[in-house]
Design a protein around this motif. Structure first.
Motif, PDB file in Angstrom:
ATOM      1  N   ALA A 257      -3.229   2.040   1.714  1.00 42.55           N
ATOM      2  CA  ALA A 257      -2.558   1.056   2.562  1.00 42.55           C
ATOM      3  C   ALA A 257      -2.910   1.325   4.020  1.00 42.55           C
ATOM      4  O   ALA A 257      -3.347   2.411   4.376  1.00 42.55           O
ATOM      5  N   ASP A 258      -2.724   0.332   4.873  1.00 37.64           N
ATOM      6  CA  ASP A 258      -3.032   0.503   6.287  1.00 37.64           C
ATOM      7  C   ASP A 258      -1.937   1.218   7.057  1.00 37.64           C
ATOM      8  O   ASP A 258      -2.149   1.651   8.180  1.00 37.64           O
ATOM      9  N   THR A 259      -0.756   1.319   6.465  1.00 39.19           N
ATOM     10  CA  THR A 259       0.347   1.994   7.139  1.00 39.19           C
ATOM     11  C   THR A 259       0.916   3.061   6.215  1.00 39.19           C
ATOM     12  O   THR A 259       0.696   3.055   5.024  1.00 39.19           O
ATOM     13  N   GLY A 260       1.648   3.979   6.790  1.00 40.19           N
ATOM     14  CA  GLY A 260       2.208   5.087   6.028  1.00 40.19           C
ATOM     15  C   GLY A 260       1.505   6.367   6.419  1.00 40.19           C
ATOM     16  O   GLY A 260       0.937   6.472   7.501  1.00 40.19           O
ATOM     17  N   ASP A 261       1.530   7.337   5.521  1.00 44.35           N
ATOM     18  CA  ASP A 261       0.980   8.658   5.815  1.00 44.35           C
ATOM     19  C   ASP A 261       0.199   9.210   4.637  1.00 44.35           C
ATOM     20  O   ASP A 261       0.516   8.936   3.477  1.00 44.35           O
ATOM     21  N   LEU A 262      -0.794  10.026   4.957  1.00 44.48           N
ATOM     22  CA  LEU A 262      -1.427  10.907   3.993  1.00 44.48           C
ATOM     23  C   LEU A 262      -0.664  12.221   4.080  1.00 44.48           C
ATOM     24  O   LEU A 262      -0.174  12.591   5.155  1.00 44.48           O
ATOM     25  N   HIS A 263      -0.566  12.952   2.988  1.00 45.42           N
ATOM     26  CA  HIS A 263       0.106  14.247   2.982  1.00 45.42           C
ATOM     27  C   HIS A 263      -0.830  15.280   2.384  1.00 45.42           C
ATOM     28  O   HIS A 263      -1.558  14.980   1.433  1.00 45.42           O
ATOM     29  N   GLY A 264      -0.806  16.491   2.940  1.00 45.21           N
ATOM     30  CA  GLY A 264      -1.675  17.525   2.426  1.00 45.21           C
ATOM     31  C   GLY A 264      -1.140  18.914   2.662  1.00 45.21           C
ATOM     32  O   GLY A 264      -0.168  19.115   3.398  1.00 45.21           O
TER      33      GLY A 264
ATOM     34  N   TYR B  31       0.978  19.264   6.066  1.00 42.29           N
ATOM     35  CA  TYR B  31       0.755  18.320   7.149  1.00 42.29           C
ATOM     36  C   TYR B  31       0.868  16.892   6.646  1.00 42.29           C
ATOM     37  O   TYR B  31       0.852  16.630   5.447  1.00 42.29           O
ATOM     38  N   ARG B  32       0.974  16.003   7.607  1.00 38.15           N
ATOM     39  CA  ARG B  32       0.877  14.574   7.303  1.00 38.15           C
ATOM     40  C   ARG B  32       0.019  13.928   8.385  1.00 38.15           C
ATOM     41  O   ARG B  32      -0.029  14.404   9.521  1.00 38.15           O
ATOM     42  N   ALA B  33      -0.669  12.877   7.982  1.00 41.99           N
ATOM     43  CA  ALA B  33      -1.554  12.164   8.900  1.00 41.99           C
ATOM     44  C   ALA B  33      -1.306  10.673   8.724  1.00 41.99           C
ATOM     45  O   ALA B  33      -1.311  10.161   7.605  1.00 41.99           O
ATOM     46  N   ALA B  34      -1.048   9.994   9.830  1.00 41.19           N
ATOM     47  CA  ALA B  34      -0.743   8.569   9.779  1.00 41.19           C
ATOM     48  C   ALA B  34      -1.975   7.751   9.393  1.00 41.19           C
ATOM     49  O   ALA B  34      -3.083   8.027   9.841  1.00 41.19           O
ATOM     50  N   LEU B  35      -1.755   6.777   8.541  1.00 34.38           N
ATOM     51  CA  LEU B  35      -2.793   5.800   8.215  1.00 34.38           C
ATOM     52  C   LEU B  35      -2.889   4.810   9.353  1.00 34.38           C
ATOM     53  O   LEU B  35      -1.972   4.719  10.151  1.00 34.38           O
ATOM     54  N   PRO B  36      -3.960   4.056   9.489  1.00 31.41           N
ATOM     55  CA  PRO B  36      -5.020   3.891   8.505  1.00 31.41           C
ATOM     56  C   PRO B  36      -6.109   4.949   8.634  1.00 31.41           C
ATOM     57  O   PRO B  36      -6.224   5.648   9.650  1.00 31.41           O
ATOM     58  N   VAL B  37      -6.923   5.051   7.577  1.00 35.86           N
ATOM     59  CA  VAL B  37      -8.128   5.868   7.593  1.00 35.86           C
ATOM     60  C   VAL B  37      -9.220   5.035   8.250  1.00 35.86           C
ATOM     61  O   VAL B  37      -9.475   3.904   7.830  1.00 35.86           O
TER      62      VAL B  37
END
Length: 127
Positions: A3-10, A19-25
Motif C-alpha cells: 500500500a502507499d500508506t502505512g509502515d514497513l516493520h523489521g 524499526y518501522r519505516a513509513a510507506l510508500p516504497v
C-alpha cells in the motif's frame, strides 16, 4: 503490492533492534555491487528505498553500528548479531534503504531494479 500508506516493520536476527519505516516504497532493488555481496554474504543486497524521515527505531538504537563503506555510502548493522539493516548515501540524506530480509511480514511489493548487474555472480540464476 505494498500500500502507499502505512509502515514497513523489521528487526534484526537477535531481536534487539526493531524499526518501522513509513510507506510508500520509492523503489525496491537487488544490488550486486561487491560491497553488498561482502556485507550480506550473498549474491546481492536487497532493499526497499523509503523516506529517511519516516524511519523510526522502536527498540535497540544503541545496538546499531554504522560502517562507512565508501566516501558517501553508510551501512548500518546490529552490533550483537551482525544483521544488515540499512544503507544510505550521504548524497541523498532524504532517502534510506531498508533490507528486505529484515522485514516482518515479508515484503510483497515489486522489485524492479537490479543495480551493478556487471558484477552479478555467475553462480546466481539468470533470468
Amino acid at each position: 503490492m505494498m500500500a502507499d500508506t502505512g509502515d514497513l516493520h523489521g528487526s534484526c536476527l537477535c531481536g534487539g533492534i526493531r524499526y518501522r519505516a513509513a510507506l510508500p516504497v520509492f523503489h525496491a532493488s537487488h544490488c550486486y555491487c561487491t560491497m553488498c555481496q561482502k556485507q550480506h554474504g550473498a549474491g546481492a543486497g536487497s532493499y526497499a528505498n523509503v523516506a529517511s524521515a519516516g524511519l523510526v527505531i522502536e527498540q535497540g538504537a544503541e545496538l546499531i553500528t554504522e560502517y562507512a563503506s565508501s566516501d558517501d555510502g553508510r551501512r548500518d548493522f546490529c552490533r550483537v548479531c551482525g544483521s544488515t539493516l540499512f544503507w544510505r548515501s550521504t548524497q541523498s540524506p532524504d532517502r534510506i534503504a531498508v533490507t528486505l530480509g529484515t522485514l516482518e511480514p515479508e515484503y510483497t511489493g515489486p522489485v524492479k531494479r537490479e543495480l551493478f548487474v556487471e558484477t552479478k555472480p555467475a553462480w546466481l540464476p539468470r533470468a
